[in-house]
Design a protein around this motif. Structure first.
Motif, PDB file in Angstrom:
ATOM      1  N   GLY A   1       0.574  -1.134   0.150  1.00  0.00           N
ATOM      2  CA  GLY A   1       0.088  -0.105  -0.086  1.00  0.00           C
ATOM      3  C   GLY A   1       0.921   1.344   0.070  1.00  0.00           C
ATOM      4  N   PRO A   2       0.335   2.257   0.098  1.00  0.00           N
ATOM      5  CA  PRO A   2       1.175   3.717   0.113  1.00  0.00           C
ATOM      6  C   PRO A   2       2.194   3.566   1.222  1.00  0.00           C
ATOM      7  CG  PRO A   2      -1.291   4.068   0.040  1.00  0.00           C
ATOM      8  CD  PRO A   2      -1.087   2.528   0.358  1.00  0.00           C
TER       9      PRO A   2
ATOM     10  N   LEU B   1      -2.172  -9.905  -1.687  1.00  0.00           N
ATOM     11  CA  LEU B   1      -3.185  -9.706  -2.985  1.00  0.00           C
ATOM     12  C   LEU B   1      -2.238  -9.882  -4.175  1.00  0.00           C
ATOM     13  CD1 LEU B   1      -5.496  -6.908  -1.680  1.00  0.00           C
ATOM     14  CD2 LEU B   1      -5.949  -9.411  -1.620  1.00  0.00           C
TER      15      LEU B   1
ATOM     16  N   LEU C   1      -4.963   0.102  -0.346  1.00  0.00           N
ATOM     17  CA  LEU C   1      -6.123   0.893  -0.385  1.00  0.00           C
ATOM     18  C   LEU C   1      -6.217   2.224  -1.411  1.00  0.00           C
ATOM     19  CD1 LEU C   1      -6.919   1.266   3.701  1.00  0.00           C
ATOM     20  CD2 LEU C   1      -8.254   0.022   1.798  1.00  0.00           C
TER      21      LEU C   1
ATOM     22  N   GLY D   1      -9.555   1.131  -1.904  1.00  0.00           N
ATOM     23  CA  GLY D   1     -10.200   1.943  -0.917  1.00  0.00           C
ATOM     24  C   GLY D   1     -10.554   3.304  -1.603  1.00  0.00           C
TER      25      GLY D   1
ATOM     26  N   VAL E   1       1.508 -13.071  -2.054  1.00  0.00           N
ATOM     27  CA  VAL E   1       2.098 -13.939  -1.058  1.00  0.00           C
ATOM     28  C   VAL E   1       1.760 -13.252   0.335  1.00  0.00           C
ATOM     29  CG1 VAL E   1       4.543 -14.634   0.160  1.00  0.00           C
ATOM     30  CG2 VAL E   1       4.310 -14.029  -2.396  1.00  0.00           C
TER      31      VAL E   1
ATOM     32  N   VAL F   1       2.306 -13.013   4.141  1.00  0.00           N
ATOM     33  CA  VAL F   1       2.945 -13.103   5.454  1.00  0.00           C
ATOM     34  C   VAL F   1       2.037 -13.634   6.398  1.00  0.00           C
ATOM     35  CG1 VAL F   1       4.656 -12.051   7.133  1.00  0.00           C
ATOM     36  CG2 VAL F   1       4.796 -11.550   4.774  1.00  0.00           C
TER      37      VAL F   1
ATOM     38  N   TYR G   1       1.111  -3.368   6.906  1.00  0.00           N
ATOM     39  CA  TYR G   1       0.233  -4.228   6.227  1.00  0.00           C
ATOM     40  C   TYR G   1      -1.107  -3.733   6.538  1.00  0.00           C
ATOM     41  CZ  TYR G   1      -0.187  -6.206  10.979  1.00  0.00           C
ATOM     42  OH  TYR G   1      -0.271  -6.539  12.536  1.00  0.00           O
TER      43      TYR G   1
ATOM     44  N   VAL H   1     -15.425   7.991   4.458  1.00  0.00           N
ATOM     45  CA  VAL H   1     -15.678   6.822   3.592  1.00  0.00           C
ATOM     46  C   VAL H   1     -17.193   6.760   3.520  1.00  0.00           C
ATOM     47  CG1 VAL H   1     -15.648   4.110   3.948  1.00  0.00           C
ATOM     48  CG2 VAL H   1     -13.695   5.657   4.696  1.00  0.00           C
TER      49      VAL H   1
ATOM     50  N   LEU I   1      -0.665  -9.700  13.428  1.00  0.00           N
ATOM     51  CA  LEU I   1      -0.154 -10.708  12.538  1.00  0.00           C
ATOM     52  C   LEU I   1       0.808 -11.521  13.267  1.00  0.00           C
ATOM     53  CD1 LEU I   1       0.814 -11.484   9.546  1.00  0.00           C
ATOM     54  CD2 LEU I   1       2.161  -9.410   9.664  1.00  0.00           C
TER      55      LEU I   1
ATOM     56  N   ILE J   1      -4.745  10.846   5.531  1.00  0.00           N
ATOM     57  CA  ILE J   1      -4.680  10.717   3.893  1.00  0.00           C
ATOM     58  C   ILE J   1      -3.648   9.828   3.374  1.00  0.00           C
ATOM     59  CG2 ILE J   1      -6.117  12.752   3.616  1.00  0.00           C
ATOM     60  CD1 ILE J   1      -3.705  14.299   2.746  1.00  0.00           C
TER      61      ILE J   1
ATOM     62  N   ASN K   1       1.071   9.092   4.793  1.00  0.00           N
ATOM     63  CA  ASN K   1       1.823   7.739   4.919  1.00  0.00           C
ATOM     64  C   ASN K   1       3.343   7.961   4.534  1.00  0.00           C
ATOM     65  OD1 ASN K   1      -0.226   6.068   5.848  1.00  0.00           O
ATOM     66  ND2 ASN K   1      -1.215   6.768   4.002  1.00  0.00           N
TER      67      ASN K   1
HETATM   68  C1  LIG Z   1     -12.531   3.362   1.908  1.00  0.00           C
HETATM   69  C2  LIG Z   1     -11.453   4.378   1.960  1.00  0.00           C
HETATM   70  C3  LIG Z   1     -11.220   5.213   1.164  1.00  0.00           C
HETATM   71  C4  LIG Z   1     -10.176   6.215   1.328  1.00  0.00           C
HETATM   72  N1  LIG Z   1      -9.984   7.199   0.489  1.00  0.00           N
HETATM   73  C5  LIG Z   1      -8.902   7.887   0.549  1.00  0.00           C
HETATM   74  C6  LIG Z   1      -8.810   9.163  -0.243  1.00  0.00           C
HETATM   75  O1  LIG Z   1      -9.794   9.509  -1.069  1.00  0.00           O
HETATM   76  N2  LIG Z   1      -7.816  10.006  -0.279  1.00  0.00           N
HETATM   77  C7  LIG Z   1      -6.683   9.920   0.652  1.00  0.00           C
HETATM   78  O2  LIG Z   1      -5.695  10.418   0.629  1.00  0.00           O
HETATM   79  N3  LIG Z   1      -6.690   8.587   1.460  1.00  0.00           N
HETATM   80  C8  LIG Z   1      -7.920   7.981   1.358  1.00  0.00           C
HETATM   81  N4  LIG Z   1      -7.964   6.784   2.303  1.00  0.00           N
HETATM   82  C9  LIG Z   1      -6.942   6.272   3.450  1.00  0.00           C
HETATM   83  C10 LIG Z   1      -5.521   5.767   2.501  1.00  0.00           C
HETATM   84  O3  LIG Z   1      -6.342   4.731   1.580  1.00  0.00           O
HETATM   85  C11 LIG Z   1      -4.698   5.219   3.516  1.00  0.00           C
HETATM   86  O4  LIG Z   1      -4.171   6.457   4.036  1.00  0.00           O
HETATM   87  C12 LIG Z   1      -3.594   4.459   3.174  1.00  0.00           C
HETATM   88  O5  LIG Z   1      -4.083   3.595   2.043  1.00  0.00           O
HETATM   89  C13 LIG Z   1      -2.881   3.667   4.494  1.00  0.00           C
HETATM   90  O6  LIG Z   1      -1.778   2.894   3.743  1.00  0.00           O
HETATM   91  P1  LIG Z   1      -1.069   1.835   4.295  1.00  0.00           P
HETATM   92  O7  LIG Z   1      -0.237   1.383   3.328  1.00  0.00           O
HETATM   93  O8  LIG Z   1      -0.555   1.917   5.663  1.00  0.00           O
HETATM   94  O9  LIG Z   1      -2.279   0.659   4.268  1.00  0.00           O
HETATM   95  P2  LIG Z   1      -2.985  -0.047   2.765  1.00  0.00           P
HETATM   96  O10 LIG Z   1      -3.380   0.803   2.026  1.00  0.00           O
HETATM   97  O11 LIG Z   1      -4.280  -0.628   3.735  1.00  0.00           O
HETATM   98  O12 LIG Z   1      -1.901  -1.087   2.460  1.00  0.00           O
HETATM   99  C14 LIG Z   1      -1.488  -2.498   3.204  1.00  0.00           C
HETATM  100  C15 LIG Z   1      -1.160  -3.495   2.304  1.00  0.00           C
HETATM  101  O13 LIG Z   1      -0.767  -4.809   3.209  1.00  0.00           O
HETATM  102  C16 LIG Z   1      -1.377  -5.852   2.555  1.00  0.00           C
HETATM  103  N5  LIG Z   1      -1.278  -6.856   3.511  1.00  0.00           N
HETATM  104  C17 LIG Z   1      -2.034  -7.084   4.631  1.00  0.00           C
HETATM  105  N6  LIG Z   1      -1.600  -8.005   5.234  1.00  0.00           N
HETATM  106  C18 LIG Z   1      -0.691  -8.754   4.924  1.00  0.00           C
HETATM  107  C19 LIG Z   1       0.124 -10.006   4.943  1.00  0.00           C
HETATM  108  N7  LIG Z   1      -0.222 -10.615   5.979  1.00  0.00           N
HETATM  109  N8  LIG Z   1       0.697 -10.127   4.055  1.00  0.00           N
HETATM  110  C20 LIG Z   1       1.435  -9.365   3.067  1.00  0.00           C
HETATM  111  N9  LIG Z   1       0.652  -8.270   2.712  1.00  0.00           N
HETATM  112  C21 LIG Z   1      -0.565  -8.037   3.544  1.00  0.00           C
HETATM  113  C22 LIG Z   1      -2.755  -5.391   2.047  1.00  0.00           C
HETATM  114  O14 LIG Z   1      -3.180  -6.321   1.111  1.00  0.00           O
HETATM  115  C23 LIG Z   1      -2.439  -4.113   1.400  1.00  0.00           C
HETATM  116  O15 LIG Z   1      -1.845  -3.931   0.280  1.00  0.00           O
HETATM  117  C24 LIG Z   1      -9.108   5.774   2.212  1.00  0.00           C
HETATM  118  C25 LIG Z   1      -9.227   4.850   2.932  1.00  0.00           C
HETATM  119  C26 LIG Z   1     -10.408   3.928   2.946  1.00  0.00           C
HETATM  120  C27 LIG Z   1     -10.280   2.808   3.706  1.00  0.00           C
END
Ligand SMILES: Cc1cc2nc3c(=O)[nH]c(=O)nc-3n(C[C@H](O)[C@H](O)[C@H](O)COP(=O)(O)OP(=O)(O)OC[C@H]3O[C@@H](n4cnc5c(N)ncnc54)[C@H](O)[C@@H]3O)c2cc1C
Length: 461
Positions: free
Chosen positions: A19-20, A45, A51, A55, A85, A87, A107, A164, A332, A374, A378
């Motif tokens: 993710g981001p 995935l 997201l 998302g 894969v 984890v 994650y 959301v 996890l 947002i 991150n």
């Molecule tokens: C519905 C929704 C809409 C949003 N809209 C906006 C928006 O319009 N603008 C904005 O700025 N922000 C938005 N956000 C917020 C933004 O998406 C988050 O700030 C950001 O995605 C968080 O990043 P992250 O990498 O921490 O988590 P995530 O984006 O959740 O990434 C985590 C990744 O880890 C992977 N993962 C999980 N478990 C495991 C495992 N066991 N092994 C391997 N991989 C794993 C997941 O598949 C995923 O790809 C939104 C959030 C949501 C929920």
């Protein structure tokens, strides 16, 4: 360049989650000249971006294009994608330590919170996560459940007043031409185009001054082709707590301006309605087996800001309920976890177990901070974690099998079909081609097998 423990090889780093926050961490690791790095980015995935793909609302095209920026990170020669894969299932954290000098957990925290009120599991009641997963084409989406809830629904209640909740309200209210240019899977677009939902009530437990939505998102509700927004002026009368909450808070002031203007509007006949109701706490979702309504108690704020029920109840008729009351992180296996806060505990991004730093383990993004902020938040966060990692580089415990082939051999021996960046590019091309065949810019592939099939050039059996 400081000695990282091995002058002859780069520092091996595993990032768990593409993710981001994972990709910003990878970017920060490659954009410095202190330590040579070799990074593997894992994702459970088959397609990356978390997201940002599964998302961010599909009709927010400009925001979704952040994926293009994130994609450039995957094309860096120091970064390898190992998608598909999981984890904790396909490879354990303990095993990862054999192959990597450092692990960064990114994650996410994308599990929905529950309301814990009666009727929450009635047919016709879904979480925003389920709805969002479905309309974004998440491979694990509960498609049948969501489709059964939406098909033939006429009156919806959305519980929650964050962005959301606004996203799902807007998507459910849009007409087919308003959704046509999105990358939603085709079956999602077709079902939403045929929806018979004519009214949506959005419920906030507290007042408009406390609502979490941003003004830009809120205003979009007032710009829909076939929906009018209604707000009861009575809900906008400010108590002293709300006045203090708004004072000097530009976002809240602007939200109030928008809501006040809407409270003077008269809905046009024959159009869909979106009614925003504040000080309305759902206490029960009613119905024999399928939802028929939401019982709501009127609330008020005390002088100290605490919320109280007034004992005044009403029932809103509804045959679809979407709860959107926040996200939470999940543990996890093998990683310390703070159950109360739903995050991995840390000190400046270093994972902490019972007050002691776990050598070689780091955390960033939603699973570090909780589900707030947002996408851009991150970047700063992941960069700060990487700063700690680089400061520790010379002292990190050394991996026993640092050769990049060792981990992929291990996965292949386990029968794990990982998707690399070529596989992702093949998925990307397949989605664009599918979209073009239907006159759309892209159509998201939602089926895991279809994704893996498209990625086959990048998949190792
Ligand atoms: C519905 C929704 C809409 C949003 N809209 C906006 C928006 O319009 N603008 C904005 O700025 N922000 C938005 N956000 C917020 C933004 O998406 C988050 O700030 C950001 O995605 C968080 O990043 P992250 O990498 O921490 O988590 P995530 O984006 O959740 O990434 C985590 C990744 O880890 C992977 N993962 C999980 N478990 C495991 C495992 N066991 N092994 C391997 N991989 C794993 C997941 O598949 C995923 O790809 C939104 C959030 C949501 C929920």
């Amino acid at each position: 360049m400081p000695d990282n423990g091995s002058a002859t090889r780069p520092l091996r780093v595993a990032i768990i989650g593409s993710g981001p926050s994972g990709l910003y961490a990878a970017e920060a690791l490659t954009r410095h000249d202190e330590v040579e790095v070799s990074i593997d980015v894992f994702d459970r995935l088959p397609a990356p971006f978390g997201l940002a793909r599964y998302g961010v609302a599909p009709d927010h095209l400009a925001l979704r294009s952040v994926r293009n920026t994130l994609e450039t990170v995957l094309d860096d020669p120091a970064v390898r994608l190992l998608a598909n894969v999981e984890v904790g299932t396909d490879i354990s954290v303990e095993e990862l330590h054999r192959f990597y000098d450092a692990i960064v957990f990114t994650y996410g925290a994308a599990t929905d919170q529950r309301l814990e009120i009666p009727g929450e599991d009635l047919d016709g009641t879904i979480s925003a996560t389920e709805l969002v997963n479905w309309y974004c084409g998440h491979p694990d989406a509960a498609g049948e459940r969501v489709e059964a809830a939406i098909t033939a629904a006429t009156s919806a209640v959305v519980i929650g007043v964050g962005n959301v909740a606004v996203d799902v309200t807007r998507v459910l209210s849009k007409t087919a031409p308003e959704l046509d240019h999105t990358d939603m899977p085709q079956h999602v677009l077709d079902l939403l185009a045929a929806t018979s939902i004519t009214s949506i009530t959005v419920l906030g437990r507290r007042g408009p001054a406390q609502a979490a939505f941003t003004t830009k998102e809120l205003k979009e509700l007032g710009e829909l082709a076939d929906a009018d927004v209604l707000v009861d002026a009575h809900d906008l009368a400010l108590d002293p707590v709300s006045e203090a909450d708004i004072e000097g808070e530009r976002r809240r002031e602007r939200n109030m301006e928008v809501l006040e203007e809407w409270s003077t509007r008269t809905p046009a006949r024959g159009r869909r309605t979106i009614r925003l109701r504040f000080f309305s706490q759902p206490v029960e979702i009613t119905g024999p087996d399928r939802v028929t309504g939401v019982r709501v108690e009127r609330t008020r704020l005390d002088a100290d800001g605490s919320l109280h029920g007034t004992g005044e109840y009403t029932t809103i008729d509804a045959d679809l309920v979407v709860r959107s009351v926040g996200y939470q992180g999940m543990p996890l296996a093998g990683v310390p976890f703070d159950e109360a806060r739903g995050v991995v505990p840390h000190a400046e991004g270093r994972v902490v177990d019972d007050g002691t730093v776990v050598p070689g383990e780091y955390v960033a993004g939603w699973i570090k901070r909780g589900p707030t902020g947002i996408i851009g938040t991150n970047k700063k966060d992941a960069t700060a974690t990487v700063r700690s990692l680089l400061a520790d580089a010379a002292q990190l415990p050394r991996a026993a099998q640092p050769d990049p082939d060792a981990v992929t051999t291990h996965l292949s021996e386990r029968g794990v079909r990982y998707v690399d960046v070529d596989g992702w590019h093949a998925i990307d091309a397949a989605e664009i081609a599918l979209g073009e065949s239907k006159g759309r810019p892209r159509t998201t592939l939602h089926d895991r097998e279809a994704l893996l099939e498209s990625a086959r050039r990048g998949v190792r059996d």
